[in-house]
Design a protein around this motif. Sequence first.
Motif, short mmCIF file in Angstrom:
data_model
loop_
_atom_site.label_atom_id
_atom_site.label_comp_id
_atom_site.label_asym_id
_atom_site.label_seq_id
_atom_site.Cartn_x
_atom_site.Cartn_y
_atom_site.Cartn_z
N UNK A 1 0.81 -1.22 0.00
CA UNK A 1 0.00 0.00 0.00
C UNK A 1 0.84 1.27 0.00
N UNK A 2 2.16 1.15 0.18
CA UNK A 2 3.03 2.32 0.13
C UNK A 2 3.50 2.82 1.48
N UNK A 3 3.32 2.03 2.54
CA UNK A 3 3.64 2.49 3.90
C UNK A 3 5.11 2.87 4.05
N UNK A 4 6.00 1.94 3.71
CA UNK A 4 7.43 2.21 3.90
C UNK A 4 7.91 3.30 2.95
N UNK A 5 7.38 3.34 1.74
CA UNK A 5 7.77 4.39 0.80
C UNK A 5 7.39 5.76 1.35
N UNK A 6 6.20 5.86 1.94
CA UNK A 6 5.79 7.13 2.55
C UNK A 6 6.73 7.50 3.68
N UNK A 7 7.09 6.54 4.51
CA UNK A 7 8.00 6.81 5.62
C UNK A 7 9.34 7.33 5.10
N UNK A 8 9.88 6.71 4.06
CA UNK A 8 11.17 7.13 3.52
C UNK A 8 11.09 8.51 2.87
N UNK A 9 9.95 8.81 2.25
CA UNK A 9 9.78 10.16 1.69
C UNK A 9 9.70 11.20 2.81
N UNK A 10 9.00 10.87 3.89
CA UNK A 10 8.92 11.78 5.03
C UNK A 10 10.31 12.10 5.58
N UNK A 11 11.16 11.09 5.62
CA UNK A 11 12.49 11.23 6.21
C UNK A 11 13.52 11.79 5.24
N UNK A 12 13.14 11.98 4.00
CA UNK A 12 14.08 12.48 3.01
C UNK A 12 15.01 11.43 2.44
N UNK A 13 14.71 10.15 2.67
CA UNK A 13 15.53 9.08 2.12
C UNK A 13 15.10 8.70 0.71
#
Length: 246
Positions: free
Chosen positions: A48-60
């Motif tokens: 669903x995109x959970x980890x991708x959203x987290x990495x975008x939030x963190x700037x990774x």
Amino acid sequence: MSDNLLEIRSLSKALPAGPRQSAAMVLRDISLDIARGEFVAIVGPSGSGKSTLLYCMAGLEPPTEGTVTLLGQDLSGLGRKSAARLRRDHVGFIFQSYNLIPSLSAWENVALPAPLAHRSAGQSQIDAALAAVGLTEQAQQKPSTLSGGQQQRAAIARVLAMRPDVVFADEPTGALDAEAGAQVLDLLRTAATDDSSVVMVTHDLQAAARADRVLVLRDGAIHRELHHPSADEVFEAVTTPATRAV
């Protein structure tokens, strides 16, 4: 000072097209704020995109469209060194892969970030972080001699010892038994206070229910938003095709 530590506006993320496939949208037009002192959980089906959203939030991970503003800094406007400095000084990461240095003891792994960030962390602060995750007796052991759960707890102690402004946690209880997982959630709950926030991706709906707010992702978009929910309410939101925000 803004009450929001993190602000996301119209964020979308697409995987690049391959020779035999078109670009795939992973995140779709997401806008949200993370307030200071808030504990936010992100849940949803696999893919669903959970980890991708987290990495975008963190700037990774850079978004394809939209903006991420962390501590008042638009990440898209920062150079690589400035972004790395912002993360080093203000952000903590808890990953599924632990990222411990094999040649260092648990104590040395927890102590390592402070000198890299030109900050002081006394022995008592490192000892307290290890004690908080139940690793006092394993402080001098190398990661290879620790169980997976113990390595995860060492990685969490390493983050909490630095007292970052925001902690991004990707499945922080995934390798832990129920007792150790509850202990870690208590620590994350405590870390989300005053000016510091925690954003956690998890498949554990009981863990998600410990958060102030739960974001339910489906097909790369925020499907539901729950405030101080029970585990049953999180389960209903994840499994029921609803579009109404709560």
